[in-house]
Design a protein around this motif. Structure first.
Motif, PDB file in Angstrom:
ATOM      1  N   ALA A 198      -0.478  -0.498   6.881  1.00  0.00           N
ATOM      2  CA  ALA A 198       0.934  -0.759   6.646  1.00  0.00           C
ATOM      3  C   ALA A 198       1.731  -0.401   7.893  1.00  0.00           C
ATOM      4  N   ALA A 199       2.872  -1.048   8.053  1.00  0.00           N
ATOM      5  CA  ALA A 199       3.725  -0.776   9.209  1.00  0.00           C
ATOM      6  C   ALA A 199       4.184   0.675   9.182  1.00  0.00           C
ATOM      7  N   PRO A 200       4.219   1.329  10.364  1.00  0.00           N
ATOM      8  CA  PRO A 200       4.656   2.722  10.407  1.00  0.00           C
ATOM      9  C   PRO A 200       6.063   2.891   9.838  1.00  0.00           C
ATOM     10  N   ASP A 201       6.283   4.003   9.150  1.00  0.00           N
ATOM     11  CA  ASP A 201       7.581   4.296   8.560  1.00  0.00           C
ATOM     12  C   ASP A 201       7.748   5.800   8.573  1.00  0.00           C
ATOM     13  N   ALA A 202       8.715   6.281   9.343  1.00  0.00           N
ATOM     14  CA  ALA A 202       8.886   7.720   9.515  1.00  0.00           C
ATOM     15  C   ALA A 202       9.681   8.346   8.370  1.00  0.00           C
ATOM     16  N   HIS A 203      10.274   7.534   7.504  1.00  0.00           N
ATOM     17  CA  HIS A 203      11.109   8.065   6.424  1.00  0.00           C
ATOM     18  C   HIS A 203      10.243   8.711   5.357  1.00  0.00           C
ATOM     19  N   PRO A 204      10.419  10.019   5.096  1.00  0.00           N
ATOM     20  CA  PRO A 204       9.606  10.668   4.062  1.00  0.00           C
ATOM     21  C   PRO A 204       9.964  10.157   2.674  1.00  0.00           C
ATOM     22  N   MET A 205       8.997  10.182   1.795  1.00  0.00           N
ATOM     23  CA  MET A 205       9.190   9.715   0.426  1.00  0.00           C
ATOM     24  C   MET A 205       9.125  10.878  -0.539  1.00  0.00           C
ATOM     25  N   LYS A 206       9.698  10.670  -1.731  1.00  0.00           N
ATOM     26  CA  LYS A 206       9.562  11.609  -2.828  1.00  0.00           C
ATOM     27  C   LYS A 206       8.528  11.035  -3.789  1.00  0.00           C
ATOM     28  N   ILE A 207       7.505  11.838  -4.089  1.00  0.00           N
ATOM     29  CA  ILE A 207       6.386  11.371  -4.902  1.00  0.00           C
ATOM     30  C   ILE A 207       6.241  12.268  -6.125  1.00  0.00           C
ATOM     31  N   GLY A 208       6.395  11.684  -7.300  1.00  0.00           N
ATOM     32  CA  GLY A 208       6.154  12.412  -8.536  1.00  0.00           C
ATOM     33  C   GLY A 208       4.697  12.250  -8.929  1.00  0.00           C
ATOM     34  N   ILE A 209       4.030  13.353  -9.197  1.00  0.00           N
ATOM     35  CA  ILE A 209       2.604  13.323  -9.528  1.00  0.00           C
ATOM     36  C   ILE A 209       2.420  13.782 -10.967  1.00  0.00           C
ATOM     37  N   ILE A 210       1.902  12.873 -11.799  1.00  0.00           N
ATOM     38  CA  ILE A 210       1.618  13.199 -13.198  1.00  0.00           C
ATOM     39  C   ILE A 210       0.107  13.368 -13.334  1.00  0.00           C
ATOM     40  N   GLY A 242       4.403  14.832   5.562  1.00  0.00           N
ATOM     41  CA  GLY A 242       5.856  14.953   5.591  1.00  0.00           C
ATOM     42  C   GLY A 242       6.581  14.522   4.344  1.00  0.00           C
ATOM     43  N   HIS A 243       5.838  14.132   3.304  1.00  0.00           N
ATOM     44  CA  HIS A 243       6.471  13.700   2.063  1.00  0.00           C
ATOM     45  C   HIS A 243       6.779  14.905   1.169  1.00  0.00           C
ATOM     46  N   GLU A 244       7.660  14.689   0.188  1.00  0.00           N
ATOM     47  CA  GLU A 244       7.955  15.695  -0.822  1.00  0.00           C
ATOM     48  C   GLU A 244       7.248  15.313  -2.112  1.00  0.00           C
ATOM     49  N   VAL A 245       6.716  16.309  -2.819  1.00  0.00           N
ATOM     50  CA  VAL A 245       6.016  16.026  -4.066  1.00  0.00           C
ATOM     51  C   VAL A 245       6.545  16.914  -5.190  1.00  0.00           C
ATOM     52  N   LEU A 246       6.522  16.374  -6.393  1.00  0.00           N
ATOM     53  CA  LEU A 246       6.771  17.172  -7.589  1.00  0.00           C
ATOM     54  C   LEU A 246       5.506  17.119  -8.422  1.00  0.00           C
ATOM     55  N   LEU A 247       4.856  18.260  -8.571  1.00  0.00           N
ATOM     56  CA  LEU A 247       3.607  18.375  -9.298  1.00  0.00           C
ATOM     57  C   LEU A 247       3.897  18.565 -10.781  1.00  0.00           C
ATOM     58  N   SER A 248       3.183  17.849 -11.621  1.00  0.00           N
ATOM     59  CA  SER A 248       3.403  18.016 -13.056  1.00  0.00           C
ATOM     60  C   SER A 248       2.099  17.872 -13.815  1.00  0.00           C
ATOM     61  N   SER A 249       2.086  18.479 -14.984  1.00  0.00           N
ATOM     62  CA  SER A 249       0.959  18.368 -15.912  1.00  0.00           C
ATOM     63  C   SER A 249       1.449  18.862 -17.275  1.00  0.00           C
ATOM     64  N   ARG A 250       0.556  18.941 -18.239  1.00  0.00           N
ATOM     65  CA  ARG A 250       0.925  19.478 -19.554  1.00  0.00           C
ATOM     66  C   ARG A 250       1.248  20.972 -19.464  1.00  0.00           C
TER      67      ARG A 250
END
Length: 230
Positions: free
Chosen positions: A20-32, A49-57
Motif C-alpha cells: 500500500a502507498a506510504p501514509d504517515a498519518h497514525p490510525m486508531k484501531i479498536g481490537i475486539i 505509531g498507531h493507537e489501539v484500544l484493547l478489549s475483551s470480555r
C-alpha cells in the motif's frame, strides 16, 4: 485439480503483490478479542505509531498489556473499541460473531472491520461447519452485517505473526479479501505496518481460497516468487 489451480492462482498473486502507498498519518484501531493474534497485532501496530484500544470480555485483564505498550494503548469494552477505532480488528472465536454482530450492530455499521476469525467445528459447533461450507468470506458478513469487512490475518498462526514480522526480505505475504476498495487499502496499509506483505486475492467470495484447510493456510508464502518458507 481445482485445489491445484487455486494454489497456483494464489502463488501468482503473491508474486505480483504490491504494498500500500506510504501514509504517515497514525490510525486508531479498536481490537475486539485481544488474544494471541489480537495482542500480537496490537504490539506491532503500536510500534508502527498507531493507537489501539484493547478489549475483551474481561478488559481489566488487558491492563498489563496496555501498560507494556505505553501511552498509545488503552483498555475498554468491545463497544468502546468500535467507537474508538477508525478500523476495527475482530479476533474472537467464530461462535462469538453472531452475538457480537447483534449487540454492536448500530456501532459497527459502516465500519472497516478486519476479520481474523476461523471456524472450528470442534470448538464452535454446527455454525462453524456451515461457515466452512459457505466460505468465511460469505459467512462472516452475514454475522457482521453493514460492515466493510476484509478477511485478514486468518491464514497465519500467532507464533509466525510474532516471529516473522519485519523480517529480512522477502517478507511473508498476508492474503486479503474484501469487496470495499477503501477497506482493502486500509487493510493493506496495516499489513505493511505490521511488517508483512499485503496480497489482495480478490473479493470476499475469494476468501475461501485461504480458509482453514486450504493448501495455503498457515503456510508462509512470500511475495518474491513461488516459494514457501519454513
Amino acid at each position: 485439480m481445482r485445489t491445484v489451480l487455486s494454489l497456483l492462482v494464489l502463488t501468482l498473486l503473491f508474486t505480483a503483490s504490491g504494498r500500500a502507498a506510504p501514509d504517515a498519518h497514525p490510525m486508531k484501531i479498536g481490537i475486539i478479542g485481544t488474544g494471541h493474534i489480537g495482542g500480537t497485532l496490537a504490539k506491532l501496530w503500536v510500534a508502527a505509531g498507531h493507537e489501539v484500544l484493547l478489549s475483551s470480555r474481561h478488559p481489566d485483564e488487558l491492563k498489563p498489556l496496555a501498560k507494556q505498550l505505553g501511552p498509545r494503548a488503552r483498555v475498554g469494552t468491545p463497544r468502546e473499541a468500535v467507537s474508538f477505532g477508525d478500523v476495527v480488528l475482530v479476533s474472537v472465536p467464530y461462535k462469538a460473531l453472531p452475538e457480537l454482530g447483534r449487540d454492536l450492530k448500530a456501532e459497527l455499521a459502516g465500519k472497516i472491520v478486519l476479520d481474523t476469525c476461523n471456524p472450528y467445528p470442534g470448538r464452535d459447533g454446527d455454525m462453524a461447519s456451515e461457515a466452512r461450507k459457505k466460505g468465511t468470506g460469505v459467512a462472516s458478513p452475514e454475522f457482521l452485517p453493514g460492515t466493510r469487512l476484509v478477511r485478514a490475518f486468518n491464514a497465519i498462526n500467532a507464533g509466525s505473526l510474532a516471529s516473522e514480522a519485519h523480517r529480512k526480505p522477502p517478507l511473508v505475504g498476508i492474503p486479503l479479501a474484501g469487496d470495499d476498495a477503501e477497506a482493502l487499502r486500509v487493510a493493506q496499509r496495516l499489513v505493511t505496518d505490521a511488517g508483512f506483505d499485503p496480497v489482495v486475492v480478490g473479493g470476499l467470495a475469494r476468501a475461501r481460497e485461504f480458509d482453514v484447510g486450504t493448501p495455503v493456510y498457515t503456510r508462509l508464502l512470500t511475495a518474491a516468487g513461488p516459494k514457501v518458507t519454513r
